[in-house]
Design a protein around this motif. Structure first.
Motif, PDB file in Angstrom:
ATOM      1  N   GLU A  44     -36.590 -31.717  -8.029  1.00 15.77           N
ATOM      2  CA  GLU A  44     -36.438 -33.163  -7.832  1.00 15.77           C
ATOM      3  C   GLU A  44     -36.940 -33.566  -6.449  1.00 15.77           C
ATOM      4  OE1 GLU A  44     -32.471 -35.445  -7.129  1.00 15.77           O
ATOM      5  OE2 GLU A  44     -32.745 -35.344  -9.307  1.00 15.77           O
ATOM      6  N   LEU A  45     -36.577 -32.799  -5.429  1.00 16.83           N
ATOM      7  CA  LEU A  45     -37.053 -33.075  -4.074  1.00 16.83           C
ATOM      8  C   LEU A  45     -38.566 -32.891  -3.969  1.00 16.83           C
ATOM      9  CD1 LEU A  45     -34.297 -31.381  -1.872  1.00 16.83           C
ATOM     10  CD2 LEU A  45     -34.934 -33.807  -1.840  1.00 16.83           C
ATOM     11  N   ASN A  46     -39.067 -31.861  -4.637  1.00 14.77           N
ATOM     12  CA  ASN A  46     -40.503 -31.604  -4.589  1.00 14.77           C
ATOM     13  C   ASN A  46     -41.295 -32.757  -5.197  1.00 14.77           C
ATOM     14  OD1 ASN A  46     -42.682 -29.624  -4.007  1.00 14.77           O
ATOM     15  ND2 ASN A  46     -42.987 -29.739  -6.226  1.00 14.77           N
ATOM     16  N   GLU A  47     -40.743 -33.325  -6.280  1.00 14.29           N
ATOM     17  CA  GLU A  47     -41.402 -34.476  -6.903  1.00 14.29           C
ATOM     18  C   GLU A  47     -41.404 -35.673  -5.947  1.00 14.29           C
ATOM     19  OE1 GLU A  47     -41.053 -37.242 -10.962  1.00 14.29           O
ATOM     20  OE2 GLU A  47     -39.665 -35.575 -10.623  1.00 14.29           O
ATOM     21  N   LYS A  48     -40.273 -35.928  -5.289  1.00 16.94           N
ATOM     22  CA  LYS A  48     -40.193 -37.027  -4.317  1.00 16.94           C
ATOM     23  C   LYS A  48     -41.146 -36.775  -3.148  1.00 16.94           C
ATOM     24  CE  LYS A  48     -35.369 -38.356  -5.196  1.00 16.94           C
ATOM     25  NZ  LYS A  48     -34.006 -38.444  -4.597  1.00 16.94           N
ATOM     26  N   TYR A  49     -41.216 -35.524  -2.709  1.00 14.89           N
ATOM     27  CA  TYR A  49     -42.074 -35.160  -1.579  1.00 14.89           C
ATOM     28  C   TYR A  49     -43.546 -35.424  -1.907  1.00 14.89           C
ATOM     29  CZ  TYR A  49     -44.529 -32.093   1.709  1.00 14.89           C
ATOM     30  OH  TYR A  49     -45.389 -31.586   2.655  1.00 14.89           O
ATOM     31  N   ASN A  50     -43.966 -35.012  -3.100  1.00 21.31           N
ATOM     32  CA  ASN A  50     -45.361 -35.204  -3.497  1.00 21.31           C
ATOM     33  C   ASN A  50     -45.710 -36.691  -3.629  1.00 21.31           C
ATOM     34  OD1 ASN A  50     -46.063 -32.471  -3.584  1.00 21.31           O
ATOM     35  ND2 ASN A  50     -45.309 -32.252  -5.682  1.00 21.31           N
ATOM     36  N   LYS A  51     -44.775 -37.470  -4.169  1.00 19.46           N
ATOM     37  CA  LYS A  51     -44.997 -38.911  -4.281  1.00 19.46           C
ATOM     38  C   LYS A  51     -45.083 -39.561  -2.901  1.00 19.46           C
ATOM     39  CE  LYS A  51     -42.942 -39.750  -8.836  1.00 19.46           C
ATOM     40  NZ  LYS A  51     -41.844 -40.436  -9.577  1.00 19.46           N
ATOM     41  N   ALA A  52     -44.207 -39.108  -1.989  1.00 27.12           N
ATOM     42  CA  ALA A  52     -44.216 -39.655  -0.626  1.00 27.12           C
ATOM     43  C   ALA A  52     -45.528 -39.315   0.075  1.00 27.12           C
ATOM     44  CB  ALA A  52     -43.031 -39.100   0.167  1.00 27.12           C
ATOM     45  N   LYS A  53     -46.052 -38.094  -0.127  1.00 28.95           N
ATOM     46  CA  LYS A  53     -47.333 -37.715   0.479  1.00 28.95           C
ATOM     47  C   LYS A  53     -48.470 -38.584  -0.051  1.00 28.95           C
ATOM     48  CE  LYS A  53     -47.744 -33.304  -0.252  1.00 28.95           C
ATOM     49  NZ  LYS A  53     -48.381 -31.978  -0.153  1.00 28.95           N
TER      50      LYS A  53
END
Length: 280
Positions: A53-62
């Motif tokens: 879940e965090l990885n998905e948020k991280y990729n979207k934020a990037k």
């Protein structure tokens, strides 16, 4: 079958019962061992879920930060180009129009700069969270792997012990227990909590505590054939006790295993000879 021979078989069955009980106990322990890991595996699954879940948020934020960076560069270039054009204007009207364009470009540039900086901060924050959550996942996984290795070692030891008990069972069987009785007895011991052969005291089966018919008890005492309790399916043998002269004619039969659980006599055990074979 001679009484002496049947007594020998009963003695072998009592010995076999102890070995089978140990074997089935080990099998139950093997079956239960992986359950000890269930909580840790659930924790690992939850930790991995949070990581994804965090990885998905991280990729979207990037992706968002990269877009803001491009938009900001375009706004910066638009403003600087407009400012360069100020030297070439010739009329007041052109000056006012270009000044307005430059001010709008500055507003857009500043807004995109704030958005880019905020987005970059979010990316760094999520990166740190992702790294921390990855460490949590690695820690739990290390514990699970260590516990799995420990369980695998215990299972291997128990299986080795089971193999020894199987060999001992066959040794006892070869001393005089038929294939048919061996298979039936093994199933009874497994299904009846480790007791497949029990004594009769007076007229009472010591497995289910049912009062047995007088003639049936006499048949067991004679020892001509192997007899099974018609209520709990256990093999029976006669054992003298202080209850031998007790009058059971006024007692109602009531089945109850030694662990306290009631048995529905004929429904669970014997309705016919075919049903009896199914139970065994």
């Amino acid at each position: 079958m001679a009484d002496f021979e049947l007594q020998q078989i009963d003695s072998l069955l009592l010995t076999l019962q102890d070995v089978l009980r140990d074997k089935f106990a080990l099998e139950s322990e093997i079956e239960a061992l992986p359950l000890n890991l269930s909580t840790q595996k659930e924790e690992l699954a939850e930790a991995n879920r949070k990581y994804l879940e965090l990885n998905e948020k991280y990729n979207k934020a990037k992706e968002e930060a990269a877009k803001y960076a491009v938009d900001y560069d375009e706004a910066f270039q638009e403003r600087t180009n407009a400012e360069k054009m100020m030297d070439s204007i010739t009329t007041q009207r052109e000056y006012e129009a270009l000044s307005k364009q430059i001010e709008e470009a500055k507003v857009r540039e500043n807004g995109l700069l704030r958005a880019r900086n905020n987005s970059n901060s979010l990316v760094e924050d999520l990166r740190a969270q992702l790294e921390a959550q990855g460490q949590v996942c690695d820690s739990i996984k290390a514990d699970v792997d260590a516990k799995n290795a420990e369980i695998d070692s215990l299972i291997a030891e128990k299986k080795e012990r089971i193999a020894e008990l199987d060999s001992r069972c066959l040794e006892i069987k070869d001393m005089g227990i038929s294939d048919e009785i061996y298979v039936k007895f093994s199933n009874i011991v497994k299904n009846k909590k480790g007791k497949g052969i029990v004594a009769i005291h007076g007229q009472v089966c010591q497995g289910c505590h049912m009062v047995l018919p007088v003639q049936f008890v006499n048949d067991v005492r004679l020892g001509n054939t192997t007899e099974y309790c018609p209520y709990c399916s256990r093999i029976l043998y006669w054992e003298p006790s202080e209850d031998d002269n007790k009058d059971y004619s006024s007692l109602s039969s009531y089945a109850s295993d030694e662990d306290g659980s009631d048995e529905d006599a004929l429904a669970e055990s014997v309705g016919s000879s075919a049903d009896f074979d199914d139970v065994l």
